[in-house]
Design a protein around this motif. Sequence first.
Motif, short mmCIF file in Angstrom:
data_model
loop_
_atom_site.label_atom_id
_atom_site.label_comp_id
_atom_site.label_asym_id
_atom_site.label_seq_id
_atom_site.Cartn_x
_atom_site.Cartn_y
_atom_site.Cartn_z
N THR A 1 0.84 -1.20 0.00
CA THR A 1 0.00 0.00 0.00
C THR A 1 0.87 1.25 0.00
O THR A 1 1.82 1.35 0.79
CB THR A 1 -0.91 0.02 1.25
N ASN A 2 0.51 2.19 -0.86
CA ASN A 2 1.23 3.47 -0.93
C ASN A 2 0.70 4.40 0.15
O ASN A 2 -0.46 4.80 0.13
CB ASN A 2 1.02 4.08 -2.32
N LEU A 3 1.55 4.77 1.11
CA LEU A 3 1.15 5.60 2.24
C LEU A 3 1.53 7.06 2.07
O LEU A 3 1.40 7.85 3.01
CB LEU A 3 1.80 5.07 3.53
N HIS B 1 7.21 -1.78 7.03
CA HIS B 1 7.06 -0.44 6.47
C HIS B 1 8.33 -0.09 5.73
O HIS B 1 9.43 -0.22 6.27
CB HIS B 1 6.79 0.58 7.58
N LYS C 1 3.40 0.40 3.00
CA LYS C 1 3.11 -0.67 3.97
C LYS C 1 3.11 -1.99 3.21
O LYS C 1 2.52 -2.08 2.13
CB LYS C 1 1.74 -0.45 4.62
#
Lengths: 232, 235
Positions: free
Chosen positions: B45-47, B162, B228
């Motif tokens: 996931t792009n945070l 992360h 993530k």
Amino acid sequence: MKKQLSALLTLTVLASTPVMAQDINIKLTNLTNGLYFTPLLVAAHDVNTHLFMEGSSASVNLQKMAEGGDIRGLLSDLQVVSGDVVENPAAGQLDPGESVNFNMMTNDSNTHLSLTAMLLPTNDGFVGIDSLELPTSAGTYTYYLNAYDAGTEANNEVINGGDGQGVLGIPADPGGNAGTGGTGLPATENNMTVHIHRGNLGDDNASGGESDLNNTVHRWLNPVAKLVITVN
Amino acid sequence: MRIPLKLATVMIAAAMAFLQGCNDDSNNGDDAISLPDKQFQLDVTNLTHNQAISAVGVILHDSAYQLFTLGEAATVALEELAEGGDNSALLSEANSNGAVIDTVAGTAMIVPGSSERFMLGGNASALEVSLAGMLVNTNDGFAALNGAAIGHLERGASVTFHAKVFDAGSEGNSEAAAELPGQGGEGFNAARNDRDFVTVHPGVLSMVDGLATSALDQSHRFDNPALKVVVTRLQ
């Protein structure tokens, strides 16, 4: 400004004590230079509960916490799932460099820990941890927490008392280092899920410019908090 | 798309191994004949707030493979990913490395707030996962995991990592439009005009924070972590 903030504070500490399973001590330290944590909400809960999730849209109750420091909605969410909740253990805001230390008794089924507090001054920034599996062996465990952006409000960096849900603006700067008269950074939100906060921008113009925030005081880099859990 | 084909290959290989009564225990990445007994699902996931991340390259390997070493020069393949968002050389080099067990290429950029799921399989004494994707509005910044241990995972268990942002050190951080793929500028350039070693990325300045020639605005600023990665062992 401080008056508005204190209206958000509730001073009760609820530590429900059903079937005793684990006695833990928690110490949380604000690692920032100029950011204040609004009243903390800390809870042990079951594995399926989340106050927020990275990459997912914020709930309305998370939004209220992140934009205005109001933890009542999240508190009731936790009560529904019989979480072991510690509400506002610092009896107000947690200042830069300060720590709060408290004990929790956690029920057998409440195996995970979550924590949230709004970061002031930000639009919808918060410090948090999402569903950390609690250690069970006696010992001391240290975690470093990041600053998140709830993705619910554009970071215009204007202090206007705006809080709660859907009012653009920052409630207050408890440290009194902010300026006034900022015209506002662009009011666009590129990522509307909970994500890593890109940080405050601020500027060096105390009576104008775009941002009301002070670029020598209100910036940070992750991590923003240190969490130490001691299992007795 | 790759999985059914591989499964079929594995089933044939397993049948042949049974018929011949021989046990092939090689862990050298030749997954056409070794039976992968661990399957992993990765959710990436792009945070970031406003940094699209180029199609990632994901590599399952043992401890002998290293995507990069902090303080040392990036490989040309990593430079191609970090400057231009191209994972192909990185993955083809990995595929010819004996310490690599499986690889998978992302299908597209992962935009802020979105995710992509990957499947990887294989086994080794010390299983690790590495991955990398470029922050396309940087000169040579990439988010990466560099050998995250996953061999200990029990079946059904998950672990979350992360990924920080690193600077390949191969291109100066001009933030000029002509040198940023995310602004239509140039991608990979073989010239190395930075310090030529991989570091933790210092972040971007943007045009509103002291770099007048930057093509970036305040929304492109980022802090760590950028991705993530949830790894779940399926079997």
